[in-house]
Design an enzyme around this catalytic site. Structure first.
Site, short mmCIF file in Angstrom:
data_model
loop_
_atom_site.label_atom_id
_atom_site.label_comp_id
_atom_site.label_asym_id
_atom_site.label_seq_id
_atom_site.Cartn_x
_atom_site.Cartn_y
_atom_site.Cartn_z
N VAL A 210 0.84 -1.20 0.00
CA VAL A 210 0.00 0.00 0.00
C VAL A 210 0.88 1.25 0.00
O VAL A 210 0.76 2.12 -0.86
CB VAL A 210 -0.94 0.03 1.23
CG1 VAL A 210 -1.83 1.25 1.19
CG2 VAL A 210 -1.78 -1.24 1.32
N TRP B 140 8.63 0.26 1.89
CA TRP B 140 8.54 -0.34 3.24
C TRP B 140 7.62 -1.56 3.24
O TRP B 140 6.83 -1.75 4.18
CB TRP B 140 8.01 0.65 4.27
CG TRP B 140 8.70 1.97 4.30
CD1 TRP B 140 10.03 2.19 4.47
CD2 TRP B 140 8.12 3.27 4.16
NE1 TRP B 140 10.29 3.52 4.44
CE2 TRP B 140 9.14 4.21 4.26
CE3 TRP B 140 6.81 3.72 3.97
CZ2 TRP B 140 8.93 5.57 4.18
CZ3 TRP B 140 6.59 5.08 3.89
CH2 TRP B 140 7.63 6.00 3.99
N THR C 39 6.61 -5.24 3.79
CA THR C 39 6.99 -6.47 4.47
C THR C 39 6.89 -7.62 3.47
O THR C 39 5.84 -7.79 2.83
CB THR C 39 6.05 -6.70 5.68
OG1 THR C 39 6.14 -5.57 6.54
CG2 THR C 39 6.43 -7.96 6.45
N ARG D 247 19.91 -9.87 40.81
CA ARG D 247 21.04 -8.93 40.78
C ARG D 247 21.15 -8.22 42.14
O ARG D 247 20.18 -7.62 42.61
CB ARG D 247 20.82 -7.89 39.67
CG ARG D 247 21.76 -6.71 39.68
CD ARG D 247 23.15 -7.08 39.20
NE ARG D 247 23.99 -5.89 39.09
CZ ARG D 247 25.29 -5.95 38.92
NH1 ARG D 247 25.90 -7.14 38.83
NH2 ARG D 247 26.01 -4.85 38.82
N GLN E 295 16.79 -0.11 31.66
CA GLN E 295 17.20 0.62 32.86
C GLN E 295 17.43 -0.35 34.04
O GLN E 295 18.39 -0.23 34.79
CB GLN E 295 16.11 1.65 33.22
CG GLN E 295 16.53 2.68 34.22
CD GLN E 295 17.68 3.55 33.72
OE1 GLN E 295 17.87 3.70 32.52
NE2 GLN E 295 18.45 4.10 34.64
N ILE E 296 16.53 -1.33 34.18
CA ILE E 296 16.64 -2.28 35.29
C ILE E 296 17.88 -3.17 35.13
O ILE E 296 18.53 -3.53 36.10
CB ILE E 296 15.34 -3.12 35.40
CG1 ILE E 296 14.20 -2.19 35.85
CG2 ILE E 296 15.51 -4.30 36.36
CD1 ILE E 296 12.82 -2.81 35.78
N GLY F 240 20.59 -2.17 33.74
CA GLY F 240 21.79 -1.33 33.79
C GLY F 240 22.68 -1.55 32.57
O GLY F 240 22.18 -1.69 31.45
N GLU G 2 1.21 0.25 10.54
CA GLU G 2 -0.24 0.00 10.71
C GLU G 2 -0.93 1.22 11.31
O GLU G 2 -1.85 1.11 12.12
CB GLU G 2 -0.47 -1.23 11.60
CG GLU G 2 0.03 -2.53 10.99
CD GLU G 2 -1.05 -3.29 10.23
OE1 GLU G 2 -2.23 -3.15 10.57
OE2 GLU G 2 -0.69 -4.00 9.27
N GLY G 3 -0.45 2.40 10.92
CA GLY G 3 -1.00 3.65 11.46
C GLY G 3 -0.15 4.12 12.63
O GLY G 3 -0.05 3.43 13.65
#
Ligand SMILES: Cc1cc2nc3c(=O)[nH]c(=O)nc-3n(C[C@H](O)[C@H](O)[C@H](O)COP(=O)(O)OP(=O)(O)OC[C@H]3O[C@@H](n4cnc5c(N)ncnc54)[C@H](O)[C@@H]3O)c2cc1C
Length: 419
Positions: free
Chosen positions: A129, A162, A164, A303, A372-373, A375, A399-400
């Protein structure tokens, strides 16, 4: 009468367990390799075909579930495994939906099996499309389809981008303009088989991407590509009738008359069909977000810093609480929209868009928090969370885009044509 329940049926639980096992055993172990290779994972698609997952029967059965919930359940589990490989497996259904939505039963019978091939010889399908100048604004499409009455053929010209599975698919469903003056109402869908390759259809640039790198994305070039008249989806009579109505409507507008309510309803129905595919895309985003949440929760429990697991810090535990809450809220929006879409309940507030918007943005947020968790480890390719973050970003674009989803929701709730 059965009361309200969110409990999955036995069949849905079996489906969920089966796909979770396939994702754990086959998709996850292959994810990093195919992300690095940036190639279509043909052996994995073939394994999915052998297991009965990459097949017309499989997709027909999950689309057929009357509750609408089997589809998002399946998407979440496959994409929990990996989004790039997930798209390589489910990408063909974009084109298939185009054939299903616009084709005659005969066209569906002829082309749908060709979108998958066989487990020994798997094939792909693509839906073309978007164009360089027509992304969010599909009405500005430049690709043309001109009917040649002498030969009963359509001649397609233009550049799609683009796409797929573009260029490597066996079957391409191409949307083209047959009457540019009518904009979106002057467009039609065509199905192009393998014989079009080298006879006007070719693959252009293959894109190197930020994420979902196991999914192939390319330009599709159409250069005087001639196809039989029978490959116009829905047939010529139906198209001619639709164009006549659209021209009538345009003439009425030019005379300053407002189009009749019947015609307006037609336009809204087309929008509603498009909205119906959005919950399953939202479910894919839920799968990525859940993968990142589960991984970072386990990591935070093991951790240790300052002599205790990092999860014992509110700063980390609250992040995980927000992640889980947003994932569950996304899933509920997705399931609601999937149920509404399957049962013909109108999306009066853009519920399909809501589900894709919220799940897509949640996936980006949750995967970022997961990095972030973890690190420093989260930032390296030794751990999967940075890949999940790269993969998640596409869910606010294709898809919008998120902005287009907000436009649809705001128009639906306000009744105003927000520009
Ligand atoms: C990996 C990948 C796979 C894809 N697969 C396919 C496929 O198989 N088939 C296919 O046809 N297409 C496919 N697409 C195309 C995809 O659908 C488009 O990229 C998408 O619709 C956005 O269009 P665009 O990129 O031209 O962005 P644009 O439309 O140029 O938008 C750019 C920015 O402007 C914003 N914007 C635009 N209009 C408005 C507005 N009115 N109000 C507010 N903001 C606005 C957008 O939200 C966005 O932030 C794929 C894209 C990618 C990246």
């Amino acid at each position: 009468m059965a009361g309200f329940t969110l409990e999955l049926t036995e069949d849905q639980q079996t489906l969920q367990k089966w796909l979770h096992e396939f994702s754990t055993d086959v998709i996850r172990p292959a994810a990093s390799e195919w992300d690095e290779r940036e190639e279509t994972p043909w052996p994995v698609i073939q394994e999915a075909a052998r297991a009965g997952i990459y097949s017309l029967d499989f997709f027909a059965s999950i689309w057929g579930d009357e509750s609408g919930i089997s589809l998002p359940v399946a998407m979440e589990e496959i994409f929990w495994g990996d989004a790039g490989i997930g798209l390589a497996i489910v990408g063909s259904t974009l084109g298939l939906a185009g054939i299903l939505g616009n084709g005659t039963p005969e066209q569906l019978g002829e082309w749908a099996p060709q979108c998958f091939g066989t487990p020994d010889d798997v094939k792909l399908c693509a839906l073309a499309v978007s164009e360089p100048g027509a992304g969010s604004d599909v009405s500005s499409m430049k690709t043309t389809a001109v009917y040649d009455q002498k030969t009963d053929e359509w001649v397609l010209n233009g550049v799609k981008t683009w796409i797929t599975n573009g260029g490597i698919a066996e079957v391409h469903v191409v949307v083209a303009s047959v009457d540019a003056a009518l904009k979106a109402r002057g467009q039609a869908s065509f199905v192009l088989g393998p014989d079009s390759k080298g006879r006007g259809l070719s693959q252009g640039q293959k894109f190197k991407k930020h994420g979902i790198r196991a999914s192939h994305t390319s330009e599709v070039i159409l250069d005087n590509c001639r196809i039989p008249g029978s490959q116009l989806l829905g047939g010529k009579d139906k198209l001619d009738a639709r164009l006549a109505k659209a021209r009538e409507r345009q003439a009425a507008l030019q005379r300053g008359e407002s189009p009749s309510s019947g015609r307006e309803k037609g336009g809204q129905a087309a929008m509603a069909t498009f909205e119906a595919s959005r919950p399953s895309v939202g479910a894919q985003a839920v799968g990525i977000a859940r993968a990142a949440y589960e991984y970072s929760l386990d990591y935070a429990k093991t951790r240790e810093q300052f002599g205790r697991p990092i999860v014992q810090n509110q700063g980390i535990a609250f992040m995980l609480a927000d992640m889980k809450t947003k994932i569950d809220a996304s899933r509920l929006l997705v399931w609601r929209a999937a149920w509404m879409g399957r049962n013909g309940v109108p999306f009066t507030s853009g519920e399909g868009s809501m589900s894709k918007l919220y799940a897509g943005e949640t996936a980006v947020d949750v995967t970022e928090k997961a990095i972030q968790i973890l690190g420093g480890n989260g930032y390296t390719r030794e751990y999967p969370v940075e890949r999940w973050h790269r993969d998640a970003k596409i869910y606010t674009i294709f898809e919008g885009t998120s902005e287009i989803q907000r436009l649809i929701i705001s128009r639906a709730i306000s009744g105003h044509q927000i520009p």
